[in-house]
Design an enzyme around this catalytic site. Structure first.
Site, PDB file in Angstrom:
ATOM      1  N   GLU A   1      27.183  -1.334  39.822  1.00  0.00           N
ATOM      2  CA  GLU A   1      26.872  -0.749  41.135  1.00  0.00           C
ATOM      3  C   GLU A   1      27.382  -1.673  42.241  1.00  0.00           C
ATOM      4  O   GLU A   1      27.745  -2.821  42.018  1.00  0.00           O
ATOM      5  CB  GLU A   1      25.354  -0.593  41.291  1.00  0.00           C
ATOM      6  CG  GLU A   1      24.714   0.274  40.225  1.00  0.00           C
ATOM      7  CD  GLU A   1      23.211   0.506  40.440  1.00  0.00           C
ATOM      8  OE1 GLU A   1      22.781   1.646  40.277  1.00  0.00           O
ATOM      9  OE2 GLU A   1      22.492  -0.454  40.757  1.00  0.00           O
TER      10      GLU A   1
ATOM     11  N   ASP B   1      19.196  -1.627  48.846  1.00  0.00           N
ATOM     12  CA  ASP B   1      20.493  -2.256  49.126  1.00  0.00           C
ATOM     13  C   ASP B   1      20.867  -2.387  50.614  1.00  0.00           C
ATOM     14  O   ASP B   1      20.665  -1.443  51.376  1.00  0.00           O
ATOM     15  CB  ASP B   1      21.629  -1.426  48.524  1.00  0.00           C
ATOM     16  CG  ASP B   1      21.373  -0.995  47.096  1.00  0.00           C
ATOM     17  OD1 ASP B   1      20.364  -1.382  46.520  1.00  0.00           O
ATOM     18  OD2 ASP B   1      22.220  -0.253  46.580  1.00  0.00           O
TER      19      ASP B   1
HETATM   20  C1  FRU Z   1      21.595  -0.042  43.689  1.00  0.00           C
HETATM   21  C2  FRU Z   1      21.565   1.462  43.816  1.00  0.00           C
HETATM   22  C3  FRU Z   1      22.919   1.992  44.218  1.00  0.00           C
HETATM   23  C4  FRU Z   1      22.564   3.291  44.875  1.00  0.00           C
HETATM   24  C5  FRU Z   1      21.283   2.952  45.563  1.00  0.00           C
HETATM   25  C6  FRU Z   1      20.309   4.085  45.680  1.00  0.00           C
HETATM   26  O1  FRU Z   1      20.393  -0.677  43.899  1.00  0.00           O
HETATM   27  O2  FRU Z   1      21.133   2.024  42.601  1.00  0.00           O
HETATM   28  O3  FRU Z   1      23.837   2.117  43.173  1.00  0.00           O
HETATM   29  O4  FRU Z   1      23.551   3.727  45.765  1.00  0.00           O
HETATM   30  O5  FRU Z   1      20.691   1.899  44.847  1.00  0.00           O
HETATM   31  O6  FRU Z   1      19.235   3.745  46.507  1.00  0.00           O
END
Ligand code: FRU
Length: 608
Positions: free
Chosen positions: A319, A149
């Protein structure tokens, strides 16, 4: 006997001393699943050999006997796929001990037999030139290692800051750290040192950052404040601040600042002028809702309300939220947009980004849409965790996404790095003829600065026999294609990218029903697809253009195709891994004649 003398004895008895350069590494296998490596930190790096599919080994770094770092690396057991650098400079001149522990039960002497010990090196340089053939020319990627992300994005003093979920010690998800890149123009990025590394509360998951101009938090006017998820045994929200423009961050002593009962993550903060306070939106991941908070000072947060139960796509986890106000094109009206990334449950499998349109008064988000309606920000398979920059200039609302999908992100055919971001995109709202609102998504205008020439093809009538145009060989086919189509009497228009190996990406405008025109992309024959059963896919977008004409912009990089309706009507982002670059675009029409009124190809350059 002091520890050092004892260790020297062990080395002498074991007789295992690997010499890499002027400096030495003393390697001692002390148990089937435990190896000790001692060195004096004179070199810049310890280069760790990685085998992409090996299980993780845990590495504890001991400085003066105390564990100062713990991280995980897939140490090479049978073959070295690539190396990752461990920075020794914080320990310069001191004796450092690496206590390496196999994470899975190992057979007697197994760790001793790993090939990594022979390839373990001290070095003063690490090659980040990264010549892999799928390394993008103009999309942001880390110099090496895994990325997911986008995080903590803010604009300050002429620079766009982009932090990201980063594993500096391998090309699969692990050791979540905030990597950090900076750009003057959203196109040319420089990776800076990472800003947040795992601490006692856990690894550093996604979050956001904003400039605290009015010094509400007391870290100083103009301090950059980041809110992120500390992911350990549970997920709690933590704060860090920067008083040097985002180069380094200090954790707030009273972390965590938000604790919830269930898994909640990825806080996004923004200053709410109307409220005179900060707001924060947090993904209540498994409950499939977003939690909204307010705060006068970024440290003390008050729960306001929740939104989302029963709304939109309720599959998978929710998310990476975002919430912001956007103008409606051509009016003085403004509406709020709530972004919700979900995984799985995307329209083509795996992750995708849905959004809701409504109103927000600083306390509650009231959705204008019917709960059963689901709207997508991008109709490809490789657009996830999209969020927007804070404090962008000129009232811009600019988003960027991770250009991959959890279904196969860690097995795509790259090695020293995985993966890239999408093009940055400017957002606005527009109204459909029936009055409903849609998110307009356009590539950031700065992409035009990458153009390195221009070829204009003559307008042509399209029929069943294809009109073929050649893509710019000098740029390895990396280009933007802009084309204006008049659907005429056609039922379908096909656009086919292909290379000499016979690999192709077919894109089809299905225009037979003027009310339900669609744009589809087929990547089943696009090149390497067999690394994951979930990769071959057809993705389909509603075209939303009215009338019988449309203009498309298609962006090709070494392993991606992004297509936009030129007025932001739709976006579609898909990865592709052709064995050699696509060299031509063939256009044809089915069911009657159509016209290509304009076809312009711009070779695109990168960070040269
Ligand atoms: C989304 C996610 C988020 C989390 C991160 C962990 O892709 O699952 O919710 O903070 O990646 O790397």
């Amino acid at each position: 006997m002091n520890l050092l003398a004892h260790f020297a004895t062990l080395v002498a008895v074991g007789g295992i001393t690997a010499s890499a350069s002027a400096q030495t590494l003393d390697i001692r296998h002390t148990a089937p699943d435990n190896t000790l490596v001692r060195t004096t930190a004179d070199a810049h790096y310890l280069l760790l050999p990685v085998e992409d599919d090996a299980p993780d080994a845990r590495i504890e770094v001991l400085d003066g006997g105390a564990i100062v770092r713990t991280f995980y690396v897939r140490l090479a057991q049978h073959a070295v796929d690539y190396t990752v650098p461990f920075d020794l400079t914080p320990y310069a001149g001191r004796e450092i001990l690496f206590n390496i522990v196999g994470e899975v039960p190992l057979r007697p002497h197994q760790m001793e037999k790993f090939v990594c010990w022979k390839a373990l090196r001290l070095a003063d340089a690490f090659d980040t030139a990264n010549r892999e053939k799928y390394r993008p020319v103009y999309h942001h990627t880390p110099l090496y290692g895994w990325m997911n992300d986008p995080n903590g994005m803010f604009w300050k003093d002429g620079a766009w800051h982009l932090c990201f979920q980063y594993n500096p010690y391998g090309s699969k998800w692990q050791n979540m750290t905030w990597g950090h890149s900076v750009s003057p123009d959203l196109m040319h990025w420089t990776q800076e040192p990472s800003v947040l590394e795992p601490d006692g509360l856990g690894s550093v998951f996604s979050g956001s950052a904003a400039v605290d101009s009015a010094n509400t938090a007391g870290f100083g006017a103009g301090a950059v404040v980041a809110l992120f998820t500390s992911a350990g045994k549970s997920q709690v929200q933590s704060l860090a601040y920067s008083t040097d423009g985002g180069a380094t961050f200090t954790r707030y002593a009273a972390n965590p600042v938000i604790v919830t009962e269930h898994e909640a993550r990825d806080p996004k903060i923004f200053w709410n002028e109307r409220l005179g306070k900060w707001n924060l939106i947090l993904a209540h991941a498994l409950d499939r809702e977003m939690l909204i908070y307010s705060s006068p000072d970024l440290k003390n947060w008050r729960f306001e309300s929740a939104f989302g139960r029963g709304y939109g796509c309720q599959k998978g986890v929710w998310e990476c939220p975002d919430l912001f106000e956007l103008p409606v094109r051509g009016t003085h009206e403004k509406k709020w947009v709530l972004i919700c990334n979900i995984n799985p449950g995307g329209p083509f499998g795996g992750g995708a980004t849905q959004y809701f349109v409504g109103d927000f008064d600083g306390h509650r988000f009231v959705c204008d849409m019917h709960p059963d309606e689901t709207l997508w920000m991008d109709y490809g398979k490789d657009h996830y965790a999209a969020v927007t920059w804070s404090d962008a200039p000129d009232n811009r609302r600019t988003a960027i996404a991770w250009m991959s999908n959890w279904e196969y992100a860690d097995v795509v055919p790259t090695l020293q790095f995985r993966s890239a971001n999408t093009l940055p995109r400017d957002l606005e709202l527009f109204r459909l003829p029936n009055g409903s609102l849609r998110l307009g998504v356009k590539p950031a205008k700065e992409v035009e600065s990458l153009r390195r020439g221009k070829t204009t093809f003559p307008a042509a009538t399209l029929s069943a026999s294809p009109v073929v145009c050649t893509l710019p060989a000098e740029a390895d086919g990396v280009c933007e294609i802009e084309l204006a189509l008049d659907f005429g009497h056609a039922r379908k228009i096909d656009l086919v990218l292909s290379n000499e190996a016979g690999e192709s990406v077919r894109m089809t405008c299905d225009v037979h029903d003027a009310k339900k025109r669609t744009f589809a992309m087929y990547r089943q024959q696009s090149g390497a697809t067999d690394f994951s059963l979930a990769f071959p896919a057809t993705t389909v977008a509603p075209m939303l253009q009215t009338g019988h004409k449309c203009t498309l912009r298609i962006f090709l990089d070494r392993c991606s195709v992004e297509v936009f309706g030129a007025n932001g009507e739709f976006a579609m982002t898909n990865l592709v891994f052709p064995s050699s670059p696509y060299t031509s675009l063939a256009l044809s029409a089915e069911g009657g004649a159509a016209r290509v009124e304009q076809l312009t190809v711009y070779p695109l350059g990168g960070a040269e």
